[in-house]
Motif scaffolding. Structure first.
Motif, PDB file in Angstrom:
ATOM      1  N   ALA A  86      -0.225   9.168   5.722  1.00  0.00           N
ATOM      2  CA  ALA A  86      -0.557   8.169   4.709  1.00  0.00           C
ATOM      3  C   ALA A  86      -0.598   6.809   5.394  1.00  0.00           C
ATOM      4  O   ALA A  86       0.337   6.440   6.108  1.00  0.00           O
ATOM      5  CB  ALA A  86       0.474   8.167   3.589  1.00  0.00           C
ATOM      6  N   LEU A  87      -1.681   6.088   5.188  1.00  0.00           N
ATOM      7  CA  LEU A  87      -1.876   4.804   5.854  1.00  0.00           C
ATOM      8  C   LEU A  87      -1.963   3.676   4.835  1.00  0.00           C
ATOM      9  O   LEU A  87      -2.574   3.829   3.770  1.00  0.00           O
ATOM     10  CB  LEU A  87      -3.178   4.829   6.670  1.00  0.00           C
ATOM     11  CG  LEU A  87      -3.326   5.952   7.686  1.00  0.00           C
ATOM     12  CD1 LEU A  87      -4.726   5.948   8.272  1.00  0.00           C
ATOM     13  CD2 LEU A  87      -2.264   5.851   8.759  1.00  0.00           C
ATOM     14  N   ASN A  88      -1.388   2.538   5.175  1.00  0.00           N
ATOM     15  CA  ASN A  88      -1.547   1.332   4.372  1.00  0.00           C
ATOM     16  C   ASN A  88      -3.007   0.922   4.471  1.00  0.00           C
ATOM     17  O   ASN A  88      -3.532   0.708   5.562  1.00  0.00           O
ATOM     18  CB  ASN A  88      -0.621   0.233   4.920  1.00  0.00           C
ATOM     19  CG  ASN A  88      -0.787  -1.089   4.196  1.00  0.00           C
ATOM     20  OD1 ASN A  88      -1.671  -1.271   3.368  1.00  0.00           O
ATOM     21  ND2 ASN A  88       0.063  -2.015   4.528  1.00  0.00           N
ATOM     22  N   GLY A 121     -11.254  15.076   3.139  1.00  0.00           N
ATOM     23  CA  GLY A 121     -10.005  14.915   3.868  1.00  0.00           C
ATOM     24  C   GLY A 121      -9.369  13.554   3.740  1.00  0.00           C
ATOM     25  O   GLY A 121      -8.336  13.293   4.356  1.00  0.00           O
ATOM     26  N   GLN A 122      -9.965  12.666   2.920  1.00  0.00           N
ATOM     27  CA  GLN A 122      -9.416  11.322   2.722  1.00  0.00           C
ATOM     28  C   GLN A 122      -9.369  10.999   1.230  1.00  0.00           C
ATOM     29  O   GLN A 122     -10.399  11.027   0.551  1.00  0.00           O
ATOM     30  CB  GLN A 122     -10.255  10.257   3.424  1.00  0.00           C
ATOM     31  CG  GLN A 122     -10.248  10.363   4.919  1.00  0.00           C
ATOM     32  CD  GLN A 122     -11.000   9.206   5.563  1.00  0.00           C
ATOM     33  OE1 GLN A 122     -11.567   8.346   4.886  1.00  0.00           O
ATOM     34  NE2 GLN A 122     -11.018   9.185   6.885  1.00  0.00           N
ATOM     35  N   ILE A 123      -8.183  10.696   0.750  1.00  0.00           N
ATOM     36  CA  ILE A 123      -7.997  10.320  -0.654  1.00  0.00           C
ATOM     37  C   ILE A 123      -7.406   8.918  -0.689  1.00  0.00           C
ATOM     38  O   ILE A 123      -6.383   8.648  -0.059  1.00  0.00           O
ATOM     39  CB  ILE A 123      -7.067  11.316  -1.379  1.00  0.00           C
ATOM     40  CG1 ILE A 123      -7.669  12.722  -1.349  1.00  0.00           C
ATOM     41  CG2 ILE A 123      -6.805  10.849  -2.815  1.00  0.00           C
ATOM     42  CD1 ILE A 123      -6.733  13.803  -1.866  1.00  0.00           C
ATOM     43  N   LEU A 124      -8.055   8.040  -1.422  1.00  0.00           N
ATOM     44  CA  LEU A 124      -7.584   6.667  -1.565  1.00  0.00           C
ATOM     45  C   LEU A 124      -6.806   6.538  -2.866  1.00  0.00           C
ATOM     46  O   LEU A 124      -7.356   6.769  -3.946  1.00  0.00           O
ATOM     47  CB  LEU A 124      -8.763   5.692  -1.553  1.00  0.00           C
ATOM     48  CG  LEU A 124      -8.404   4.213  -1.603  1.00  0.00           C
ATOM     49  CD1 LEU A 124      -7.618   3.807  -0.347  1.00  0.00           C
ATOM     50  CD2 LEU A 124      -9.668   3.374  -1.740  1.00  0.00           C
ATOM     51  N   LEU A 125      -5.523   6.193  -2.738  1.00  0.00           N
ATOM     52  CA  LEU A 125      -4.680   5.966  -3.914  1.00  0.00           C
ATOM     53  C   LEU A 125      -4.611   4.485  -4.216  1.00  0.00           C
ATOM     54  O   LEU A 125      -4.467   3.667  -3.296  1.00  0.00           O
ATOM     55  CB  LEU A 125      -3.250   6.458  -3.671  1.00  0.00           C
ATOM     56  CG  LEU A 125      -3.015   7.920  -3.374  1.00  0.00           C
ATOM     57  CD1 LEU A 125      -1.516   8.183  -3.255  1.00  0.00           C
ATOM     58  CD2 LEU A 125      -3.643   8.800  -4.428  1.00  0.00           C
ATOM     59  N   THR A 126      -4.690   4.143  -5.481  1.00  0.00           N
ATOM     60  CA  THR A 126      -4.371   2.795  -5.939  1.00  0.00           C
ATOM     61  C   THR A 126      -3.047   2.896  -6.678  1.00  0.00           C
ATOM     62  O   THR A 126      -2.914   3.688  -7.622  1.00  0.00           O
ATOM     63  CB  THR A 126      -5.461   2.232  -6.869  1.00  0.00           C
ATOM     64  OG1 THR A 126      -6.707   2.224  -6.178  1.00  0.00           O
ATOM     65  CG2 THR A 126      -5.113   0.820  -7.319  1.00  0.00           C
ATOM     66  N   LEU A 127      -2.076   2.122  -6.211  1.00  0.00           N
ATOM     67  CA  LEU A 127      -0.728   2.134  -6.772  1.00  0.00           C
ATOM     68  C   LEU A 127      -0.423   0.770  -7.373  1.00  0.00           C
ATOM     69  O   LEU A 127      -0.816  -0.257  -6.814  1.00  0.00           O
ATOM     70  CB  LEU A 127       0.297   2.430  -5.671  1.00  0.00           C
ATOM     71  CG  LEU A 127       0.067   3.702  -4.875  1.00  0.00           C
ATOM     72  CD1 LEU A 127       0.900   3.693  -3.605  1.00  0.00           C
ATOM     73  CD2 LEU A 127       0.404   4.915  -5.736  1.00  0.00           C
ATOM     74  N   LEU A 141       7.445  -9.503  -8.597  1.00  0.00           N
ATOM     75  CA  LEU A 141       6.021  -9.392  -8.302  1.00  0.00           C
ATOM     76  C   LEU A 141       5.450  -8.124  -8.901  1.00  0.00           C
ATOM     77  O   LEU A 141       6.181  -7.186  -9.218  1.00  0.00           O
ATOM     78  CB  LEU A 141       5.755  -9.429  -6.791  1.00  0.00           C
ATOM     79  CG  LEU A 141       6.276  -8.293  -5.924  1.00  0.00           C
ATOM     80  CD1 LEU A 141       5.286  -7.141  -5.843  1.00  0.00           C
ATOM     81  CD2 LEU A 141       6.539  -8.796  -4.519  1.00  0.00           C
ATOM     82  N   VAL A 142       4.137  -8.142  -9.036  1.00  0.00           N
ATOM     83  CA  VAL A 142       3.365  -6.951  -9.388  1.00  0.00           C
ATOM     84  C   VAL A 142       2.244  -6.882  -8.366  1.00  0.00           C
ATOM     85  O   VAL A 142       1.535  -7.869  -8.143  1.00  0.00           O
ATOM     86  CB  VAL A 142       2.791  -7.018 -10.818  1.00  0.00           C
ATOM     87  CG1 VAL A 142       1.931  -5.811 -11.110  1.00  0.00           C
ATOM     88  CG2 VAL A 142       3.902  -7.148 -11.848  1.00  0.00           C
ATOM     89  N   ALA A 143       2.112  -5.715  -7.721  1.00  0.00           N
ATOM     90  CA  ALA A 143       1.115  -5.560  -6.669  1.00  0.00           C
ATOM     91  C   ALA A 143       0.344  -4.269  -6.833  1.00  0.00           C
ATOM     92  O   ALA A 143       0.934  -3.217  -7.073  1.00  0.00           O
ATOM     93  CB  ALA A 143       1.800  -5.571  -5.301  1.00  0.00           C
ATOM     94  N   ASP A 144      -0.969  -4.373  -6.731  1.00  0.00           N
ATOM     95  CA  ASP A 144      -1.830  -3.205  -6.650  1.00  0.00           C
ATOM     96  C   ASP A 144      -2.142  -2.996  -5.171  1.00  0.00           C
ATOM     97  O   ASP A 144      -2.797  -3.820  -4.552  1.00  0.00           O
ATOM     98  CB  ASP A 144      -3.130  -3.412  -7.430  1.00  0.00           C
ATOM     99  CG  ASP A 144      -2.918  -3.405  -8.936  1.00  0.00           C
ATOM    100  OD1 ASP A 144      -1.799  -3.139  -9.385  1.00  0.00           O
ATOM    101  OD2 ASP A 144      -3.888  -3.701  -9.661  1.00  0.00           O
ATOM    102  N   THR A 145      -1.614  -1.904  -4.633  1.00  0.00           N
ATOM    103  CA  THR A 145      -1.794  -1.627  -3.209  1.00  0.00           C
ATOM    104  C   THR A 145      -2.569  -0.326  -3.033  1.00  0.00           C
ATOM    105  O   THR A 145      -2.662   0.488  -3.970  1.00  0.00           O
ATOM    106  CB  THR A 145      -0.445  -1.531  -2.476  1.00  0.00           C
ATOM    107  OG1 THR A 145       0.350  -0.513  -3.077  1.00  0.00           O
ATOM    108  CG2 THR A 145       0.301  -2.861  -2.543  1.00  0.00           C
ATOM    109  N   LEU A 146      -3.097  -0.151  -1.845  1.00  0.00           N
ATOM    110  CA  LEU A 146      -3.927   1.011  -1.544  1.00  0.00           C
ATOM    111  C   LEU A 146      -3.290   1.819  -0.427  1.00  0.00           C
ATOM    112  O   LEU A 146      -2.795   1.257   0.551  1.00  0.00           O
ATOM    113  CB  LEU A 146      -5.321   0.551  -1.094  1.00  0.00           C
ATOM    114  CG  LEU A 146      -6.056  -0.383  -2.066  1.00  0.00           C
ATOM    115  CD1 LEU A 146      -7.330  -0.910  -1.418  1.00  0.00           C
ATOM    116  CD2 LEU A 146      -6.359   0.328  -3.358  1.00  0.00           C
ATOM    117  N   ALA A 147      -3.310   3.136  -0.587  1.00  0.00           N
ATOM    118  CA  ALA A 147      -2.823   4.044   0.445  1.00  0.00           C
ATOM    119  C   ALA A 147      -3.913   5.074   0.710  1.00  0.00           C
ATOM    120  O   ALA A 147      -4.459   5.660  -0.223  1.00  0.00           O
ATOM    121  CB  ALA A 147      -1.545   4.733  -0.008  1.00  0.00           C
ATOM    122  N   LEU A 148      -4.228   5.273   1.973  1.00  0.00           N
ATOM    123  CA  LEU A 148      -5.229   6.263   2.358  1.00  0.00           C
ATOM    124  C   LEU A 148      -4.489   7.513   2.822  1.00  0.00           C
ATOM    125  O   LEU A 148      -3.742   7.479   3.802  1.00  0.00           O
ATOM    126  CB  LEU A 148      -6.123   5.739   3.480  1.00  0.00           C
ATOM    127  CG  LEU A 148      -7.266   6.659   3.899  1.00  0.00           C
ATOM    128  CD1 LEU A 148      -8.242   6.894   2.735  1.00  0.00           C
ATOM    129  CD2 LEU A 148      -7.977   6.102   5.106  1.00  0.00           C
TER     130      LEU A 148
END
Length: 153
Positions: A86-88, A121-127, A141-148
């Motif tokens: 999992a990548l930032n 093979g790659q799924i992008l999550l928005t958290l 804080l409130v943050a929308d971050t992405l994880a690949l």
């Protein structure tokens, strides 16, 4: 049997979990200031902050609080089984809503907003992570971050 992508998409809108409390003490604030070079007095000068700050003490850097999200989200367990790595992948939106006074405890409450296949093979999550301050109504804080997610598929 549903695919990993289907399973994640079914969970969109679900809270994934809540981390343990993390203390943001002056030692952590000073270490962050040393790493980043951001030595603004409101973060590192205890005497001046006690005299002049509306908070009566030093406060954490907003980016220090944000930088705790990977650790807190790892504890929550946002990465499902079947994921090789999992990548930032960045942030879509970050809002700093309340200062975190030195000595406060914070925790993350994280929700899965979306899961999209970027390529096989790659799924992008928005958290969406809300960092709560113990005893306070307004979050830090409130943050929308992405994880690949890199899967074995």
């Amino acid at each position: 049997m549903p695919s990993l992508l289907d399973s994640l998409q079914d969970r969109a809108g679900d809270e994934l979990g809540v981390s343990s409390w993390v203390t943001i003490d002056q030692d952590r604030i000073d270490a962050f200031a040393a790493c980043t070079g951001d030595r603004q007095w409101i973060h590192v000068d205890r005497e001046r902050a006690a005299r002049e700050s509306p908070f009566g003490r030093t406060i954490a850097h907003g980016y220090l609080t944000l930088s705790l999200l990977p650790m807190m989200n790892e504890e929550i367990g946002i990465v499902p089984e079947g994921v090789a790595s999992a990548l930032n992948y960045g942030s879509d939106k970050v809002r700093f809503l309340a200062p975190v006074p030195s000595g406060s405890r914070v925790r993350a409450r994280t929700e899965l907003v979306a899961a999209l296949e970027k390529r096989p093979g790659q799924i992008l999550l928005t958290l969406r992570s809300t960092v709560e301050i113990e005893g306070e109504e307004t979050p830090a804080l409130v943050a929308d971050t992405l994880a690949l997610l890199l899967t074995d598929a």
